[in-house]
Design an enzyme around this catalytic site. Structure first.
Site, PDB file in Angstrom:
ATOM      1  N   SER A  34      45.801 -22.762 -70.013  1.00  0.00           N
ATOM      2  CA  SER A  34      46.802 -21.848 -70.584  1.00  0.00           C
ATOM      3  C   SER A  34      46.315 -20.410 -70.578  1.00  0.00           C
ATOM      4  O   SER A  34      47.115 -19.484 -70.561  1.00  0.00           O
ATOM      5  CB  SER A  34      47.184 -22.285 -72.007  1.00  0.00           C
ATOM      6  OG  SER A  34      46.040 -22.291 -72.827  1.00  0.00           O
ATOM      7  N   SER A 124      34.242 -17.336 -85.544  1.00  0.00           N
ATOM      8  CA  SER A 124      34.339 -15.895 -85.308  1.00  0.00           C
ATOM      9  C   SER A 124      33.944 -15.125 -86.562  1.00  0.00           C
ATOM     10  O   SER A 124      34.181 -15.583 -87.685  1.00  0.00           O
ATOM     11  CB  SER A 124      35.792 -15.579 -84.953  1.00  0.00           C
ATOM     12  OG  SER A 124      36.032 -14.199 -85.048  1.00  0.00           O
ATOM     13  N   TYR A 149      45.143 -16.154 -86.623  1.00  0.00           N
ATOM     14  CA  TYR A 149      44.006 -16.525 -85.771  1.00  0.00           C
ATOM     15  C   TYR A 149      42.740 -16.670 -86.623  1.00  0.00           C
ATOM     16  O   TYR A 149      42.050 -17.693 -86.585  1.00  0.00           O
ATOM     17  CB  TYR A 149      43.784 -15.464 -84.664  1.00  0.00           C
ATOM     18  CG  TYR A 149      42.411 -15.555 -84.064  1.00  0.00           C
ATOM     19  CD1 TYR A 149      42.087 -16.614 -83.223  1.00  0.00           C
ATOM     20  CD2 TYR A 149      41.418 -14.620 -84.382  1.00  0.00           C
ATOM     21  CE1 TYR A 149      40.803 -16.732 -82.710  1.00  0.00           C
ATOM     22  CE2 TYR A 149      40.146 -14.737 -83.869  1.00  0.00           C
ATOM     23  CZ  TYR A 149      39.839 -15.788 -83.036  1.00  0.00           C
ATOM     24  OH  TYR A 149      38.567 -15.914 -82.541  1.00  0.00           O
ATOM     25  N   LYS A 153      40.435 -20.175 -87.850  1.00  0.00           N
ATOM     26  CA  LYS A 153      38.992 -20.403 -87.722  1.00  0.00           C
ATOM     27  C   LYS A 153      38.398 -20.781 -89.083  1.00  0.00           C
ATOM     28  O   LYS A 153      37.546 -21.658 -89.190  1.00  0.00           O
ATOM     29  CB  LYS A 153      38.297 -19.160 -87.153  1.00  0.00           C
ATOM     30  CG  LYS A 153      38.655 -18.870 -85.701  1.00  0.00           C
ATOM     31  CD  LYS A 153      38.086 -19.941 -84.783  1.00  0.00           C
ATOM     32  CE  LYS A 153      38.594 -19.848 -83.366  1.00  0.00           C
ATOM     33  NZ  LYS A 153      38.218 -20.996 -82.534  1.00  0.00           N
ATOM     34  N   TYR A 177      30.944 -15.711 -83.768  1.00  0.00           N
ATOM     35  CA  TYR A 177      30.704 -14.674 -82.772  1.00  0.00           C
ATOM     36  C   TYR A 177      31.115 -13.321 -83.297  1.00  0.00           C
ATOM     37  O   TYR A 177      32.147 -13.186 -83.934  1.00  0.00           O
ATOM     38  CB  TYR A 177      31.529 -14.883 -81.507  1.00  0.00           C
ATOM     39  CG  TYR A 177      31.542 -16.260 -80.931  1.00  0.00           C
ATOM     40  CD1 TYR A 177      30.438 -17.104 -81.013  1.00  0.00           C
ATOM     41  CD2 TYR A 177      32.680 -16.722 -80.271  1.00  0.00           C
ATOM     42  CE1 TYR A 177      30.481 -18.365 -80.453  1.00  0.00           C
ATOM     43  CE2 TYR A 177      32.719 -17.981 -79.713  1.00  0.00           C
ATOM     44  CZ  TYR A 177      31.620 -18.798 -79.814  1.00  0.00           C
ATOM     45  OH  TYR A 177      31.673 -20.041 -79.262  1.00  0.00           O
ATOM     46  N   ASN A 179      31.363  -9.465 -81.190  1.00  0.00           N
ATOM     47  CA  ASN A 179      32.288  -9.053 -80.115  1.00  0.00           C
ATOM     48  C   ASN A 179      31.693  -9.303 -78.727  1.00  0.00           C
ATOM     49  O   ASN A 179      30.979  -8.441 -78.198  1.00  0.00           O
ATOM     50  CB  ASN A 179      32.649  -7.580 -80.270  1.00  0.00           C
ATOM     51  CG  ASN A 179      33.538  -7.323 -81.462  1.00  0.00           C
ATOM     52  OD1 ASN A 179      33.193  -7.666 -82.596  1.00  0.00           O
ATOM     53  ND2 ASN A 179      34.701  -6.734 -81.242  1.00  0.00           N
TER      54      ASN A 179
HETATM   55  N1  UFG Z   1      39.995  -0.439 -79.942  1.00  0.00           N
HETATM   56  C1  UFG Z   1      40.518   0.766 -79.493  1.00  0.00           C
HETATM   57  N2  UFG Z   1      41.413   0.725 -78.463  1.00  0.00           N
HETATM   58  C2  UFG Z   1      41.811  -0.427 -77.857  1.00  0.00           C
HETATM   59  C3  UFG Z   1      41.275  -1.653 -78.336  1.00  0.00           C
HETATM   60  C4  UFG Z   1      40.384  -1.619 -79.378  1.00  0.00           C
HETATM   61  O1  UFG Z   1      40.186   1.824 -80.009  1.00  0.00           O
HETATM   62  O2  UFG Z   1      42.637  -0.383 -76.944  1.00  0.00           O
HETATM   63  C5  UFG Z   1      38.991  -0.400 -81.019  1.00  0.00           C
HETATM   64  C6  UFG Z   1      39.392  -1.174 -82.258  1.00  0.00           C
HETATM   65  O3  UFG Z   1      40.133  -0.348 -83.120  1.00  0.00           O
HETATM   66  C7  UFG Z   1      38.042  -1.578 -82.817  1.00  0.00           C
HETATM   67  C8  UFG Z   1      37.176  -1.784 -81.575  1.00  0.00           C
HETATM   68  O4  UFG Z   1      37.835  -1.058 -80.543  1.00  0.00           O
HETATM   69  O5  UFG Z   1      37.480  -0.531 -83.573  1.00  0.00           O
HETATM   70  C9  UFG Z   1      37.051  -3.226 -81.140  1.00  0.00           C
HETATM   71  O6  UFG Z   1      38.342  -3.792 -81.008  1.00  0.00           O
HETATM   72  P1  UFG Z   1      38.579  -5.191 -80.267  1.00  0.00           P
HETATM   73  O7  UFG Z   1      40.049  -5.434 -80.272  1.00  0.00           O
HETATM   74  O8  UFG Z   1      37.886  -5.219 -78.958  1.00  0.00           O
HETATM   75  O9  UFG Z   1      37.812  -6.237 -81.207  1.00  0.00           O
HETATM   76  P2  UFG Z   1      37.989  -6.559 -82.761  1.00  0.00           P
HETATM   77  O10 UFG Z   1      36.702  -6.243 -83.414  1.00  0.00           O
HETATM   78  O11 UFG Z   1      39.214  -5.967 -83.329  1.00  0.00           O
HETATM   79  O12 UFG Z   1      38.244  -8.127 -82.727  1.00  0.00           O
HETATM   80  C10 UFG Z   1      37.354  -8.967 -82.026  1.00  0.00           C
HETATM   81  C11 UFG Z   1      38.140 -10.135 -81.431  1.00  0.00           C
HETATM   82  C12 UFG Z   1      38.644 -11.039 -82.496  1.00  0.00           C
HETATM   83  C13 UFG Z   1      37.526 -11.434 -83.388  1.00  0.00           C
HETATM   84  C14 UFG Z   1      36.780 -10.249 -83.932  1.00  0.00           C
HETATM   85  C15 UFG Z   1      35.548 -10.721 -84.650  1.00  0.00           C
HETATM   86  O13 UFG Z   1      39.239  -9.674 -80.685  1.00  0.00           O
HETATM   87  O14 UFG Z   1      39.149 -12.192 -81.869  1.00  0.00           O
HETATM   88  O15 UFG Z   1      36.356  -9.408 -82.877  1.00  0.00           O
HETATM   89  O16 UFG Z   1      35.132  -9.835 -85.576  1.00  0.00           O
HETATM   90  F1  UFG Z   1      38.026 -12.136 -84.414  1.00  0.00           F
END
Ligand code: UFG
Length: 336
Positions: A34, A124, A149, A153, A177, A179
């Site tokens: 998927s 996570s 989500y 978990k 995990y 990032n």
């Molecule tokens: N960010 C941006 N622009 C984007 C995407 C993200 O500025 O286009 C910033 C976010 O605001 C954040 C950082 O980049 O400060 C990281 O964002 P991510 O979306 O890459 O990751 P997250 O930390 O929000 O979430 C990730 C996973 C989740 C998991 C989490 C664990 O996507 O599945 O880490 O803490 F649950």
């Protein structure tokens, strides 16, 4: 030892299969494709020169699981099979709870029936919600998750704790995990999200390669060193190795439920990641500062001590390797 890897063709699953095969484990993959591609199976075979048994299907399918446990002599399971898009989970909670929680109940039922009681579960750092302090320790409170989500978990972690309490002959490792980014250094496997990426690194690579025009940085007014969000980025190959170390702990010591953070213990801001990416790949990543993304937290990074002391786990690859390998994967796969 023969390991069933559910979701084994996905991003983290495929890198873990690669490490398992390299380290002499036999691997059986169950994946419903998927959010993954069958090409990954061929690539894993080419990379490792090993045989891999593959079953296409979803873990909710009890008959299929029974069939796998009857056909293959499974010794342990690593469970990656889940949906992971935070935003989508808010609009489709039933889908997320079905696919991330109900499926695990089916897996546990079948594992119990066939007396396979070693499980590594893919959790996570999202289970910590908005942490009161960083770095985050495994003993810090969990809860207050901000989306289905994350809650899925958390629910599975609780189910596993209850299961262990009811039957201490289970050996369970819950891995939280931080990032994961980057890709296998060969460039053969990596992260290839369908559509517009929700996460930072996949977005950066699409901007760098010209597929998207500009990165939106979600807020520069957080209480962090440059105002942008800080995360604990970990190379997916290091993360994959952490699973093998967790599995070997279950093999050696047995009979316990263990929880580990898998991170590096170091936080980098969004702008750190952008500037490192530009430097190591000699590309420009245009960005604009926009509003904060709802549900985001300022800082999230691990206290990585427990995994180091108990598993010998330590991330070997740094932020430059992560940026280089992530881009290498995309360029290599664009050429084809
Ligand atoms: N960010 C941006 N622009 C984007 C995407 C993200 O500025 O286009 C910033 C976010 O605001 C954040 C950082 O980049 O400060 C990281 O964002 P991510 O979306 O890459 O990751 P997250 O930390 O929000 O979430 C990730 C996973 C989740 C998991 C989490 C664990 O996507 O599945 O880490 O803490 F649950």
């Amino acid at each position: 030892m023969k390991v069933l890897v559910t979701g084994g063709l996905g991003y983290i699953g495929s890198h873990t299969c690669c490490e398992l095969l390299d380290q002499g484990y036999e691997v059986v993959i169950l994946d419903d494709l998927s959010n993954s591609s069958i090409d990954v199976l061929d690539k894993l075979r080419k990379l490792t020169h090993k045989e891999i048994s593959f079953y296409q299907g979803n873990m909710i399918d009890e008959e299929l699981l029974e069939h796998i446990f009857q056909e293959e002599k499974i010794d342990a399971v690593i469970d990656f099979a889940a949906y992971k898009a935070v935003g989508e989970s808010v609009s489709k909670p039933i889908l997320y709870y079905t696919n991330n929680v109900s499926t695990v109940l089916v897996l546990l039922k079948v594992m119990t029936k066939y007396e396979v009681k070693k499980l590594v579960f893919s959790s996570s750092a999202t289970v910590y919600g908005d942490p009161k302090t960083v770095p985050i320790k495994e003993s810090d409170p969990v809860g207050n998750t901000t989306n289905p989500y994350g809650t899925s978990k958390l629910f599975v972690e609780q189910i596993l704790k209850d299961l262990y309490r009811s039957d201490s002959s289970w050996d369970i490792a819950i891995l939280r995990y931080f990032n994961p980014i980057g890709a296998h250094p060969s460039g053969m496997i990596g992260e290839n999200p369908k559509g517009i990426p929700a996460n930072l690194m996949p977005y950066i690579v699409k901007v760098a390669s010209g597929e998207l025009p500009c990165l939106s940085v979600f807020g520069n007014d957080y209480d962090t060193k440059d105002g942008t969000g800080v995360r604990d980025y970990i190379h997916v190959v290091d993360l994959a190795k952490g699973h093998i170390q967790a599995l070997s702990k279950l093999e050696k010591e047995g009979q316990g439920l263990y929880i580990y953070n898998l991170g590096t213990g170091v936080g980098y801001s969004v702008l750190d990641l952008v500037s490192t990416f530009e430097k190591v790949n000699h590309v420009h990543v245009p960005y604009q500062i926009v509003e904060r993304r709802p549900g985001d937290i300022a800082e999230c990074f691990a206290d990585a001590t427990k995994a180091k002391e108990e598993l010998g786990f330590e991330a070997a690859l740094g932020i430059e390797d992560m940026c280089r390998d992530a881009y290498h994967f995309v360029l290599k796969n664009q050429e084809k």
